[in-house]
Scaffold this active site. Sequence first.
Site, PDB file in Angstrom:
ATOM      1  N   CYS A  36      -2.741   1.098 -18.816  1.00 33.70           N
ATOM      2  CA  CYS A  36      -1.751   2.021 -19.492  1.00 33.70           C
ATOM      3  C   CYS A  36      -1.919   2.540 -20.885  1.00 33.70           C
ATOM      4  CB  CYS A  36      -0.412   1.969 -18.826  1.00 33.70           C
ATOM      5  SG  CYS A  36       0.639   3.284 -18.825  1.00 33.70           S
ATOM      6  N   HIS A  95      -1.099   0.923 -13.020  1.00 31.54           N
ATOM      7  CA  HIS A  95      -0.727  -0.506 -13.267  1.00 31.54           C
ATOM      8  C   HIS A  95      -1.076  -1.120 -12.034  1.00 31.54           C
ATOM      9  CE1 HIS A  95       1.992   0.250 -16.741  1.00 31.54           C
ATOM     10  NE2 HIS A  95       1.778   1.384 -16.132  1.00 31.54           N
ATOM     11  N   GLU A 130      -0.917  -4.416 -11.659  1.00 26.99           N
ATOM     12  CA  GLU A 130      -0.063  -5.544 -11.513  1.00 26.99           C
ATOM     13  C   GLU A 130       1.341  -4.901 -10.663  1.00 26.99           C
ATOM     14  OE1 GLU A 130      -0.298  -3.736 -14.238  1.00 26.99           O
ATOM     15  OE2 GLU A 130       1.765  -3.352 -15.183  1.00 26.99           O
TER      16      GLU A 130
END
Lengths: 255, 206
Positions: free
Chosen positions: B83, B187, B189
């Site tokens: 990001c 993202h 994650e």
Amino acid sequence: MLTKRIIPCLDVKKGQVVKGIKFRNHKIIGDPVELAKKYSDENADELVFYDIYSSVEDKSVSASWIENIAKNINIPFCVAGGITSREKASEILNSGADKISINTPALENPTLITNLAETFGSQCIVVGIDSFFNGTDYVVYAKTGSETTRYMTGMKTVDWLREAQDRGAGEVVLNCMNQDGVRKGYDIEQLNSIRDQCKVPLIASGGAGCISSFIDVFSKCSVDGALAASVFHNDTVKIEDLKQRLSENKIPVRI
Amino acid sequence: MRDEVIIVDYDCGNTGSVINMLKFLGKKSKLSSNPEDLYEARWIILPGVGKFDSAITSLINRGLSEALLSVASQKKTPIMGICLGMQVMCKSSEEGILDGLGLIEAEVKKFPMSFDATLKVPHMGWNSVRIKNQGSIFSGLKDPRFYFVHSFYVDCFQKGDIIGETEYGSRFVSAFQKDNIVGVQFHPEKSHSYGVEVFRNFLGLL
């Protein structure tokens, strides 16, 4: 293509997920970590973790609790409740939350939105608006976590929406209080009335009763996501079934 | 060299979820703002939530930008920017006035609202990535969807560096990779099983 988001909301009071009718008579319905994990596994797109008690008691949510949620899920989640400072916001984001949502603290101190957006970027600052139709206008309420503390701010919803965006809110959750907890469907009329004024993602909240509530809100209003609590918590609506039905109705969802 | 992932801590949020993902993959990680740790790292992850100029300032003030540039070119340490972390790897950004790290030939631009009046910024939610290079961090993935939250996007000068593109109003670079330098706008994650694979593939880069 960007998909429509299905967002289970975990209203939390003193460490337990609760649900009340029209913001009252909160009933305990489960453990937050267990429910968060369940929804993540079922393909929920996002979770909102809303500590309704902290805003009332002027206490902030605990970082360790957020860490527990984050350890168990790998989808985005947002934390709300009593976030009144940049320090607190930083602690929450560092604990694994992706976004922070502010409601009453923003009403009491609008510059908080500006400060948080400047520090962390608009993309992680959500403003929640509790909006009530008083027969004439849509108006904003504060401290809605408890009947004894809630009060009318005297502001029209549309005015607060504009100010929140101008100050850097990156997303708005519009909680339509007349609909909340009564499961008669989302307040499509109200959502449509503000859609044009809302330049950031808009999330519908309050009123989901069954799968058709979601089909309705996505087909009749260009909201970006729909938030609900009890229909998911009591298994009235299963997320897999919901997404299947939305997809059959040509609404783009992540399956 | 230690067999661990250093997650760069420069006060730009959102580190908890990266730590949790690495833990899930059974990989040792450490959150650090110490440049010395970067020189010892086997992999580096540069996360980020925030603004371009404050991120760059924070990296410079802590001596982290110098360390990142050094290990990127000398040791060829795999570095993945996520990001804002991806954006600070570029040469410049319309969000700020400071120079980026310049680890990749690219610049950061704001989504043009004029292009489509109904386009909402930030671009937030689950979107698909069109994979341009299968032998990359997208190895083994087909038509993946990832979670995005951003108001600015990356434009690569060298089209060969682009490994993934996403549609939002127009097409933008959602992932680049040039040797050991990787950037993802989404993202991983937070992107469920697809995100897990991206981390696995990144940790396979040595």
